[in-house]
Design a protein around this motif. Sequence first.
Motif, PDB file in Angstrom:
ATOM      1  N   CYS A 100      -3.233   2.103 -41.036  1.00 50.28           N
ATOM      2  CA  CYS A 100      -3.065   1.045 -40.624  1.00 50.28           C
ATOM      3  C   CYS A 100      -2.028  -0.272 -41.352  1.00 50.28           C
ATOM      4  O   CYS A 100      -2.497  -0.320 -42.959  1.00 50.28           O
ATOM      5  N   ALA A 105      -4.803   3.089 -44.515  1.00 49.59           N
ATOM      6  CA  ALA A 105      -5.929   3.417 -43.972  1.00 49.59           C
ATOM      7  C   ALA A 105      -4.955   4.881 -43.404  1.00 49.59           C
ATOM      8  O   ALA A 105      -4.050   4.360 -41.995  1.00 49.59           O
ATOM      9  N   LEU A 108      -4.065   8.557 -38.560  1.00 47.77           N
ATOM     10  CA  LEU A 108      -4.894   7.740 -37.719  1.00 47.77           C
ATOM     11  C   LEU A 108      -4.538   8.475 -36.317  1.00 47.77           C
ATOM     12  O   LEU A 108      -3.028   7.259 -36.628  1.00 47.77           O
ATOM     13  N   GLU A 112      -8.049   6.402 -33.671  1.00 46.96           N
ATOM     14  CA  GLU A 112      -8.830   6.251 -34.709  1.00 46.96           C
ATOM     15  C   GLU A 112      -8.391   4.867 -35.191  1.00 46.96           C
ATOM     16  O   GLU A 112      -8.389   4.102 -35.494  1.00 46.96           O
ATOM     17  N   LEU A 113      -6.925   4.786 -34.756  1.00 44.91           N
ATOM     18  CA  LEU A 113      -6.413   3.183 -35.200  1.00 44.91           C
ATOM     19  C   LEU A 113      -7.619   2.243 -34.848  1.00 44.91           C
ATOM     20  O   LEU A 113      -7.623   1.079 -35.850  1.00 44.91           O
ATOM     21  N   LYS A 115     -10.408   2.124 -33.667  1.00 47.17           N
ATOM     22  CA  LYS A 115     -11.731   1.948 -34.187  1.00 47.17           C
ATOM     23  C   LYS A 115     -11.711   1.716 -35.062  1.00 47.17           C
ATOM     24  O   LYS A 115     -12.617   0.336 -35.434  1.00 47.17           O
ATOM     25  N   HIS A 116     -10.898   2.266 -36.162  1.00 47.95           N
ATOM     26  CA  HIS A 116     -10.837   1.682 -37.376  1.00 47.95           C
ATOM     27  C   HIS A 116     -10.846  -0.002 -37.808  1.00 47.95           C
ATOM     28  O   HIS A 116     -11.159  -0.463 -38.712  1.00 47.95           O
ATOM     29  N   CYS A 117      -9.861  -0.224 -37.014  1.00 42.52           N
ATOM     30  CA  CYS A 117      -9.590  -1.948 -37.146  1.00 42.52           C
ATOM     31  C   CYS A 117     -10.349  -2.847 -36.890  1.00 42.52           C
ATOM     32  O   CYS A 117     -11.009  -3.618 -37.124  1.00 42.52           O
ATOM     33  N   GLU A 119     -13.918  -1.796 -36.046  1.00 41.82           N
ATOM     34  CA  GLU A 119     -14.837  -2.197 -37.427  1.00 41.82           C
ATOM     35  C   GLU A 119     -14.365  -2.574 -38.728  1.00 41.82           C
ATOM     36  O   GLU A 119     -15.538  -2.756 -39.743  1.00 41.82           O
ATOM     37  N   ASN A 120     -12.968  -2.559 -39.642  1.00 39.26           N
ATOM     38  CA  ASN A 120     -13.123  -3.299 -41.160  1.00 39.26           C
ATOM     39  C   ASN A 120     -12.375  -4.425 -41.261  1.00 39.26           C
ATOM     40  O   ASN A 120     -11.848  -4.540 -41.925  1.00 39.26           O
TER      41      ASN A 120
END
Length: 185
Positions: A100, A105, A108, A112-113, A115-117, A119-120
């Motif tokens: 990330c 992170a 990913l 997933e990258l 989704k992660h970005c 969400e966060n």
Amino acid sequence: FCGECLQPCLQVPSPLCPLCRMPFDPKKVEKASSVEKQLSSYKAPCRGCSKKVTLAKMRSHVSSCTKVQEQMANCPKFVPVVPTSQPIPSNIPNRSTFVCPYCGARNLDQQELVKHCMENHRNDPNKVVCPVCSAMPWGDPSYKSANFLQHLLHRHKFSYDTFVDYNIDEEAALQAALALSLSEN
């Protein structure tokens, strides 16, 4: 193009069209006021919550709509229909998992990258380098996306490994695509 999509293209020394990648003169860019008027007057339902939103504000709405984010989280992971015929490379950058660019992170995959970005880091205004693009042979490891989340959502909807032969140059890839296109028609 909307200003948001065109702006990153104007921030480099030699601007390239976001569609055809040809150089253009930023002084000759004109606003399409008739298109802006249409986008501000037409409404369409959000694909997540069905709320009617003007097309001019749809991108902003969709990027913050919790129903759309839930749909994205529930999407199955992409799996190729057939295994790739390319050998597994050993001496090139890792193009399967990414770090990330906001928080570091690790491990990913592309989905997933995203989704992660989402969400966060949804509201993080920092310009960052796309780890997916910078891992590609044609990627510029110093280019920072003005809107990284939109870039991820628009440019990385599939895995390059399924469609790209990293062992040939861009011209050979274009010729191969043209030959395949002609053979299918």
